[in-house]
Design a protein around this motif. Sequence first.
Motif, PDB file in Angstrom:
ATOM      1  N   ILE A 177       0.863  -1.188   0.000  1.00 40.57           N
ATOM      2  CA  ILE A 177       0.000   0.000   0.000  1.00 40.57           C
ATOM      3  C   ILE A 177       0.897   1.234   0.000  1.00 40.57           C
ATOM      4  CG2 ILE A 177      -1.768   1.285   1.236  1.00 40.57           C
ATOM      5  CD1 ILE A 177      -2.769  -1.404   2.304  1.00 40.57           C
ATOM      6  N   THR A 178       0.735   2.046  -1.007  1.00 36.79           N
ATOM      7  CA  THR A 178       1.567   3.241  -1.195  1.00 36.79           C
ATOM      8  C   THR A 178       0.789   4.491  -0.810  1.00 36.79           C
ATOM      9  OG1 THR A 178       2.709   2.166  -3.032  1.00 36.79           O
ATOM     10  CG2 THR A 178       2.938   4.552  -2.858  1.00 36.79           C
ATOM     11  N   MET A 179       1.474   5.414  -0.103  1.00 35.60           N
ATOM     12  CA  MET A 179       0.884   6.707   0.270  1.00 35.60           C
ATOM     13  C   MET A 179       1.803   7.813  -0.231  1.00 35.60           C
ATOM     14  SD  MET A 179      -0.517   5.963   4.154  1.00 35.60           S
ATOM     15  CE  MET A 179       1.142   5.899   4.832  1.00 35.60           C
ATOM     16  N   MET A 180       1.343   8.570  -1.200  1.00 38.00           N
ATOM     17  CA  MET A 180       2.157   9.663  -1.753  1.00 38.00           C
ATOM     18  C   MET A 180       1.693  11.003  -1.184  1.00 38.00           C
ATOM     19  SD  MET A 180       2.788  10.817  -5.723  1.00 38.00           S
ATOM     20  CE  MET A 180       3.826   9.402  -6.081  1.00 38.00           C
ATOM     21  N   ASN A 181       2.681  11.803  -0.781  1.00 38.09           N
ATOM     22  CA  ASN A 181       2.378  13.127  -0.255  1.00 38.09           C
ATOM     23  C   ASN A 181       2.102  14.084  -1.414  1.00 38.09           C
ATOM     24  OD1 ASN A 181       2.176  15.527   1.119  1.00 38.09           O
ATOM     25  ND2 ASN A 181       4.329  15.634   1.734  1.00 38.09           N
ATOM     26  N   ARG A 182       0.835  14.440  -1.595  1.00 38.12           N
ATOM     27  CA  ARG A 182       0.471  15.384  -2.643  1.00 38.12           C
ATOM     28  C   ARG A 182       0.187  16.778  -2.065  1.00 38.12           C
ATOM     29  NH1 ARG A 182      -5.531  12.922  -4.088  1.00 38.12           N
ATOM     30  NH2 ARG A 182      -6.469  13.263  -2.036  1.00 38.12           N
ATOM     31  N   GLY A 183       0.537  16.963  -0.789  1.00 34.60           N
ATOM     32  CA  GLY A 183       0.379  18.264  -0.157  1.00 34.60           C
ATOM     33  C   GLY A 183       1.538  19.190  -0.492  1.00 34.60           C
ATOM     34  N   ALA A 184       1.491  20.394   0.045  1.00 34.56           N
ATOM     35  CA  ALA A 184       2.520  21.396  -0.261  1.00 34.56           C
ATOM     36  C   ALA A 184       3.610  21.454   0.794  1.00 34.56           C
ATOM     37  CB  ALA A 184       1.860  22.767  -0.403  1.00 34.56           C
ATOM     38  N   THR A 185       3.480  20.667   1.880  1.00 35.76           N
ATOM     39  CA  THR A 185       4.454  20.739   2.970  1.00 35.76           C
ATOM     40  C   THR A 185       4.983  19.354   3.311  1.00 35.76           C
ATOM     41  OG1 THR A 185       2.734  20.519   4.657  1.00 35.76           O
ATOM     42  CG2 THR A 185       3.334  22.761   3.992  1.00 35.76           C
ATOM     43  N   THR A 186       6.151  19.326   3.949  1.00 36.39           N
ATOM     44  CA  THR A 186       6.731  18.070   4.423  1.00 36.39           C
ATOM     45  C   THR A 186       5.925  17.547   5.606  1.00 36.39           C
ATOM     46  OG1 THR A 186       8.946  18.727   3.708  1.00 36.39           O
ATOM     47  CG2 THR A 186       8.816  17.021   5.400  1.00 36.39           C
ATOM     48  N   CYS A 187       5.731  16.212   5.656  1.00 36.48           N
ATOM     49  CA  CYS A 187       4.965  15.633   6.763  1.00 36.48           C
ATOM     50  C   CYS A 187       5.536  14.272   7.126  1.00 36.48           C
ATOM     51  CB  CYS A 187       3.478  15.515   6.410  1.00 36.48           C
ATOM     52  SG  CYS A 187       3.121  14.437   4.991  1.00 36.48           S
ATOM     53  N   SER A 188       5.108  13.734   8.258  1.00 37.77           N
ATOM     54  CA  SER A 188       5.590  12.439   8.734  1.00 37.77           C
ATOM     55  C   SER A 188       4.501  11.375   8.603  1.00 37.77           C
ATOM     56  CB  SER A 188       6.017  12.535  10.200  1.00 37.77           C
ATOM     57  OG  SER A 188       6.304  11.247  10.725  1.00 37.77           O
ATOM     58  N   ALA A 189       4.880  10.213   8.065  1.00 32.66           N
ATOM     59  CA  ALA A 189       3.972   9.066   7.975  1.00 32.66           C
ATOM     60  C   ALA A 189       4.515   7.904   8.802  1.00 32.66           C
ATOM     61  CB  ALA A 189       3.797   8.649   6.520  1.00 32.66           C
ATOM     62  N   THR A 190       5.309   8.225   9.808  1.00 33.43           N
ATOM     63  CA  THR A 190       5.955   7.206  10.629  1.00 33.43           C
ATOM     64  C   THR A 190       4.941   6.414  11.453  1.00 33.43           C
ATOM     65  OG1 THR A 190       7.926   8.596  10.812  1.00 33.43           O
ATOM     66  CG2 THR A 190       7.688   6.823  12.433  1.00 33.43           C
ATOM     67  N   GLY A 191       5.105   5.082  11.496  1.00 33.75           N
ATOM     68  CA  GLY A 191       4.275   4.259  12.368  1.00 33.75           C
ATOM     69  C   GLY A 191       3.463   3.216  11.611  1.00 33.75           C
ATOM     70  N   PHE A 192       2.454   2.703  12.297  1.00 28.42           N
ATOM     71  CA  PHE A 192       1.551   1.707  11.722  1.00 28.42           C
ATOM     72  C   PHE A 192       0.264   2.370  11.242  1.00 28.42           C
ATOM     73  CE2 PHE A 192       3.311  -2.477  12.775  1.00 28.42           C
ATOM     74  CZ  PHE A 192       4.252  -2.176  13.750  1.00 28.42           C
ATOM     75  N   ALA A 193      -0.147   2.033  10.045  1.00 33.17           N
ATOM     76  CA  ALA A 193      -1.462   2.463   9.576  1.00 33.17           C
ATOM     77  C   ALA A 193      -2.511   1.525  10.171  1.00 33.17           C
ATOM     78  CB  ALA A 193      -1.518   2.405   8.056  1.00 33.17           C
ATOM     79  N   GLY A 194      -3.714   2.040  10.335  1.00 32.43           N
ATOM     80  CA  GLY A 194      -4.816   1.190  10.747  1.00 32.43           C
ATOM     81  C   GLY A 194      -5.394   0.517   9.513  1.00 32.43           C
ATOM     82  N   VAL A 195      -5.608  -0.801   9.569  1.00 31.33           N
ATOM     83  CA  VAL A 195      -6.099  -1.538   8.398  1.00 31.33           C
ATOM     84  C   VAL A 195      -7.235  -2.478   8.802  1.00 31.33           C
ATOM     85  CG1 VAL A 195      -5.532  -3.218   6.613  1.00 31.33           C
ATOM     86  CG2 VAL A 195      -3.888  -1.428   7.189  1.00 31.33           C
ATOM     87  N   ASP A 196      -8.314  -2.424   8.042  1.00 29.50           N
ATOM     88  CA  ASP A 196      -9.402  -3.397   8.143  1.00 29.50           C
ATOM     89  C   ASP A 196      -9.622  -3.979   6.748  1.00 29.50           C
ATOM     90  OD1 ASP A 196     -11.478  -2.818  10.844  1.00 29.50           O
ATOM     91  OD2 ASP A 196      -9.768  -1.528  10.477  1.00 29.50           O
ATOM     92  N   ILE A 197      -9.957  -5.256   6.690  1.00 27.39           N
ATOM     93  CA  ILE A 197     -10.301  -5.869   5.406  1.00 27.39           C
ATOM     94  C   ILE A 197     -11.797  -6.193   5.416  1.00 27.39           C
ATOM     95  CG2 ILE A 197      -9.933  -7.825   3.863  1.00 27.39           C
ATOM     96  CD1 ILE A 197      -7.079  -8.000   4.831  1.00 27.39           C
ATOM     97  N   LYS A 198     -12.461  -5.717   4.400  1.00 31.97           N
ATOM     98  CA  LYS A 198     -13.899  -5.963   4.283  1.00 31.97           C
ATOM     99  C   LYS A 198     -14.127  -7.179   3.377  1.00 31.97           C
ATOM    100  CE  LYS A 198     -18.219  -3.529   3.353  1.00 31.97           C
ATOM    101  NZ  LYS A 198     -18.829  -2.240   2.933  1.00 31.97           N
ATOM    102  N   ASP A 199     -14.985  -8.073   3.825  1.00 34.18           N
ATOM    103  CA  ASP A 199     -15.245  -9.311   3.095  1.00 34.18           C
ATOM    104  C   ASP A 199     -16.550  -9.202   2.301  1.00 34.18           C
ATOM    105  OD1 ASP A 199     -14.129 -12.309   3.126  1.00 34.18           O
ATOM    106  OD2 ASP A 199     -16.334 -12.408   3.098  1.00 34.18           O
ATOM    107  N   ALA A 200     -16.714 -10.144   1.387  1.00 26.80           N
ATOM    108  CA  ALA A 200     -17.931 -10.168   0.561  1.00 26.80           C
ATOM    109  C   ALA A 200     -19.196 -10.377   1.386  1.00 26.80           C
ATOM    110  CB  ALA A 200     -17.809 -11.258  -0.495  1.00 26.80           C
TER     111      ALA A 200
END
Length: 228
Positions: free
Chosen positions: A119-142
Amino acid sequence: MKYTRITALAAVSLAATLSLTACGSDNSAQGSVSKDSSSTAGSSSSDNQSSSDTGSKSQSNSGSDGSQAGSAKSGSGQDTAAETTSNGTAAGGKTTFCKTKDLAIDAAPDSADPGRVNITMMNRGATTCSATGFAGVDIKDADHTSNPIERGHAQPRITTLKPGDAAVFDIAYTADNSGNSLSSPTNILVTPPNETHTVTLNWPTGAGDIKGAYTDVQVYPTHTVNQG
Protein backbone atom coordinates in the motif's frame (compact mmCIF):
# COMPACT_ATOMS: atom_id res chain seq x y z
CA MET A 1 9.23 103.84 115.36
CA LYS A 2 6.92 104.99 112.54
CA TYR A 3 9.86 105.12 110.15
CA THR A 4 10.89 101.59 111.02
CA ARG A 5 7.38 100.26 110.25
CA ILE A 6 7.33 101.98 106.83
CA THR A 7 10.71 100.53 105.98
CA ALA A 8 9.52 97.00 106.88
CA LEU A 9 6.41 97.33 104.68
CA ALA A 10 8.53 98.51 101.76
CA ALA A 11 10.80 95.50 102.16
CA VAL A 12 7.82 93.09 102.15
CA SER A 13 6.39 94.79 99.05
CA LEU A 14 9.72 94.52 97.22
CA ALA A 15 10.02 90.84 98.11
CA ALA A 16 6.52 90.14 96.76
CA THR A 17 7.32 91.97 93.53
CA LEU A 18 10.52 89.96 93.06
CA SER A 19 8.63 86.71 93.71
CA LEU A 20 5.99 87.53 91.09
CA THR A 21 8.67 88.49 88.59
CA ALA A 22 10.47 85.17 89.15
CA CYS A 23 7.27 83.18 88.67
CA GLY A 24 6.48 85.00 85.43
CA SER A 25 9.96 84.33 84.18
CA ASP A 26 9.63 80.58 84.95
CA ASN A 27 6.28 80.38 83.18
CA SER A 28 7.68 82.22 80.21
CA ALA A 29 10.60 79.80 80.07
CA GLN A 30 8.29 76.78 80.29
CA GLY A 31 6.13 78.22 77.52
CA SER A 32 9.18 78.70 75.40
CA VAL A 33 10.32 75.15 76.01
CA SER A 34 6.85 73.83 75.21
CA LYS A 35 6.72 75.80 71.96
CA ASP A 36 10.18 74.55 70.99
CA SER A 37 9.16 70.96 71.71
CA SER A 38 6.01 71.37 69.68
CA SER A 39 8.00 72.84 66.82
CA THR A 40 10.49 69.94 66.97
CA ALA A 41 7.68 67.38 67.00
CA GLY A 42 6.06 69.09 64.04
CA SER A 43 9.33 69.07 62.17
CA SER A 44 9.82 65.32 62.89
CA SER A 45 6.28 64.60 61.76
CA SER A 46 6.92 66.50 58.54
CA ASP A 47 10.15 64.55 57.98
CA ASN A 48 8.37 61.25 58.59
CA GLN A 49 5.60 62.23 56.16
CA SER A 50 8.21 63.14 53.57
CA SER A 51 9.92 59.75 54.03
CA SER A 52 6.58 58.00 53.73
CA ASP A 53 5.78 59.87 50.53
CA THR A 54 9.18 59.00 49.11
CA GLY A 55 8.76 55.31 49.98
CA SER A 56 5.28 55.27 48.51
CA LYS A 57 6.50 56.83 45.29
CA SER A 58 9.42 54.39 45.16
CA GLN A 59 7.10 51.40 45.60
CA SER A 60 4.71 52.76 43.01
CA ASN A 61 7.48 53.24 40.47
CA SER A 62 8.94 49.80 41.23
CA GLY A 63 5.55 48.13 40.77
CA SER A 64 5.02 49.90 37.49
CA ASP A 65 8.39 48.82 36.15
CA GLY A 66 7.83 45.24 37.30
CA SER A 67 4.47 45.12 35.56
CA GLN A 68 5.97 46.40 32.32
CA ALA A 69 8.75 43.81 32.48
CA GLY A 70 6.27 41.01 33.06
CA SER A 71 4.14 42.20 30.17
CA ALA A 72 7.14 42.17 27.87
CA LYS A 73 8.01 38.60 28.84
CA SER A 74 4.44 37.48 28.31
CA GLY A 75 4.39 39.06 24.87
CA SER A 76 7.66 37.38 23.94
CA GLY A 77 6.34 34.00 25.06
CA GLN A 78 3.20 34.36 22.98
CA ASP A 79 5.19 35.23 19.89
CA THR A 80 7.41 32.17 20.33
CA ALA A 81 4.43 29.82 20.83
CA ALA A 82 2.75 31.14 17.71
CA GLU A 83 5.76 30.61 15.43
CA THR A 84 5.55 27.97 12.69
CA THR A 85 7.75 27.41 9.69
CA SER A 86 6.63 27.62 6.10
CA ASN A 87 7.41 23.94 5.34
CA GLY A 88 4.71 22.62 7.68
CA THR A 89 6.86 21.99 10.74
CA ALA A 90 5.92 23.32 14.16
CA ALA A 91 8.11 25.64 16.27
CA GLY A 92 11.14 23.66 17.46
CA GLY A 93 11.57 21.80 14.16
CA LYS A 94 9.04 19.00 14.74
CA THR A 95 7.36 17.71 11.59
CA THR A 96 3.57 17.39 11.64
CA PHE A 97 1.89 14.10 10.70
CA CYS A 98 0.52 13.62 7.20
CA LYS A 99 -3.20 14.23 6.81
CA THR A 100 -5.33 11.71 4.95
CA LYS A 101 -6.59 14.44 2.62
CA ASP A 102 -3.00 15.17 1.54
CA LEU A 103 -2.15 11.54 0.67
CA ALA A 104 -2.78 9.65 -2.56
CA ILE A 105 -3.23 6.05 -1.37
CA ASP A 106 -3.19 2.95 -3.57
CA ALA A 107 -2.94 -0.85 -3.11
CA ALA A 108 -1.16 -3.32 -5.40
CA PRO A 109 -0.08 -6.97 -5.18
CA ASP A 110 3.59 -7.64 -4.57
CA SER A 111 5.02 -9.07 -7.80
CA ALA A 112 7.54 -11.20 -5.93
CA ASP A 113 5.30 -12.51 -3.13
CA PRO A 114 1.69 -13.69 -3.68
CA GLY A 115 1.03 -13.38 0.06
CA ARG A 116 1.76 -9.68 0.24
CA VAL A 117 -0.08 -6.49 -0.71
CA ASN A 118 1.82 -3.20 -0.91
CA ILE A 119 0.00 0.00 0.00
CA THR A 120 1.57 3.24 -1.19
CA MET A 121 0.88 6.71 0.27
CA MET A 122 2.16 9.66 -1.75
CA ASN A 123 2.38 13.13 -0.26
CA ARG A 124 0.47 15.38 -2.64
CA GLY A 125 0.38 18.26 -0.16
CA ALA A 126 2.52 21.40 -0.26
CA THR A 127 4.45 20.74 2.97
CA THR A 128 6.73 18.07 4.42
CA CYS A 129 4.97 15.63 6.76
CA SER A 130 5.59 12.44 8.73
CA ALA A 131 3.97 9.07 7.98
CA THR A 132 5.95 7.21 10.63
CA GLY A 133 4.28 4.26 12.37
CA PHE A 134 1.55 1.71 11.72
CA ALA A 135 -1.46 2.46 9.58
CA GLY A 136 -4.82 1.19 10.75
CA VAL A 137 -6.10 -1.54 8.40
CA ASP A 138 -9.40 -3.40 8.14
CA ILE A 139 -10.30 -5.87 5.41
CA LYS A 140 -13.90 -5.96 4.28
CA ASP A 141 -15.24 -9.31 3.09
CA ALA A 142 -17.93 -10.17 0.56
CA ASP A 143 -20.21 -11.13 3.46
CA HIS A 144 -20.07 -7.43 4.54
CA THR A 145 -18.03 -8.09 7.68
CA SER A 146 -15.07 -5.82 8.49
CA ASN A 147 -12.02 -7.46 10.03
CA PRO A 148 -9.30 -5.46 11.87
CA ILE A 149 -5.76 -6.54 11.00
CA GLU A 150 -3.17 -7.11 13.72
CA ARG A 151 0.26 -5.48 13.72
CA GLY A 152 3.31 -7.50 12.81
CA HIS A 153 6.36 -7.63 15.06
CA ALA A 154 8.49 -4.84 13.60
CA GLN A 155 9.83 -1.50 14.76
CA PRO A 156 8.58 1.63 12.95
CA ARG A 157 11.15 3.52 10.89
CA ILE A 158 11.30 7.29 10.49
CA THR A 159 9.22 8.07 7.42
CA THR A 160 9.31 11.75 6.46
CA LEU A 161 7.72 12.74 3.19
CA LYS A 162 8.53 15.85 1.22
CA PRO A 163 5.94 16.92 -1.35
CA GLY A 164 5.90 14.21 -4.03
CA ASP A 165 7.60 11.55 -1.86
CA ALA A 166 5.91 8.21 -1.15
CA ALA A 167 5.75 5.82 1.79
CA VAL A 168 4.93 2.11 1.58
CA PHE A 169 3.60 -0.42 4.08
CA ASP A 170 2.63 -4.06 3.60
CA ILE A 171 -0.08 -6.42 4.67
CA ALA A 172 1.20 -10.01 4.69
CA TYR A 173 -0.37 -13.44 4.98
CA THR A 174 0.13 -17.01 3.88
CA ALA A 175 -1.14 -17.48 0.32
CA ASP A 176 -3.64 -20.24 -0.32
CA ASN A 177 -2.91 -22.03 -3.60
CA SER A 178 -5.56 -24.72 -3.16
CA GLY A 179 -8.37 -22.69 -4.63
CA ASN A 180 -10.49 -23.46 -1.57
CA SER A 181 -9.89 -20.28 0.46
CA LEU A 182 -12.78 -19.31 2.71
CA SER A 183 -11.89 -15.59 2.51
CA SER A 184 -13.33 -13.29 -0.12
CA PRO A 185 -11.81 -9.84 0.48
CA THR A 186 -13.41 -6.95 -1.41
CA ASN A 187 -11.93 -3.82 0.16
CA ILE A 188 -9.07 -2.55 2.31
CA LEU A 189 -9.88 0.27 4.75
CA VAL A 190 -6.74 2.34 5.46
CA THR A 191 -6.25 4.96 8.18
CA PRO A 192 -2.79 6.61 7.93
CA PRO A 193 -0.60 6.71 11.07
CA ASN A 194 -1.80 9.20 13.67
CA GLU A 195 -4.92 10.00 11.66
CA THR A 196 -8.65 9.36 12.16
CA HIS A 197 -9.88 9.72 8.56
CA THR A 198 -10.11 6.48 6.57
CA VAL A 199 -9.99 5.74 2.85
CA THR A 200 -11.51 2.66 1.22
CA LEU A 201 -9.48 0.85 -1.45
CA ASN A 202 -10.45 -2.08 -3.67
CA TRP A 203 -8.79 -5.38 -2.95
CA PRO A 204 -6.13 -5.48 -5.68
CA THR A 205 -6.64 -7.80 -8.62
CA GLY A 206 -3.93 -10.42 -8.79
CA ALA A 207 -3.32 -10.62 -5.02
CA GLY A 208 -3.05 -14.16 -3.69
CA ASP A 209 -5.90 -15.81 -1.78
CA ILE A 210 -5.71 -15.76 2.00
CA LYS A 211 -5.11 -19.05 3.75
CA GLY A 212 -6.90 -19.34 7.06
CA ALA A 213 -8.76 -16.47 8.71
CA TYR A 214 -8.25 -12.70 8.60
CA THR A 215 -6.70 -13.00 12.05
CA ASP A 216 -3.69 -14.55 10.31
CA VAL A 217 -3.06 -11.36 8.28
CA GLN A 218 -0.60 -8.79 9.64
CA VAL A 219 0.19 -5.15 8.83
CA TYR A 220 3.74 -3.76 8.98
CA PRO A 221 4.97 -0.20 9.61
CA THR A 222 5.57 2.39 6.93
CA HIS A 223 8.91 3.06 5.26
CA THR A 224 10.01 5.29 2.43
CA VAL A 225 10.30 3.80 -1.04
CA ASN A 226 14.10 4.09 -1.11
CA GLN A 227 14.34 2.17 2.19
CA GLY A 228 13.09 -1.02 0.45
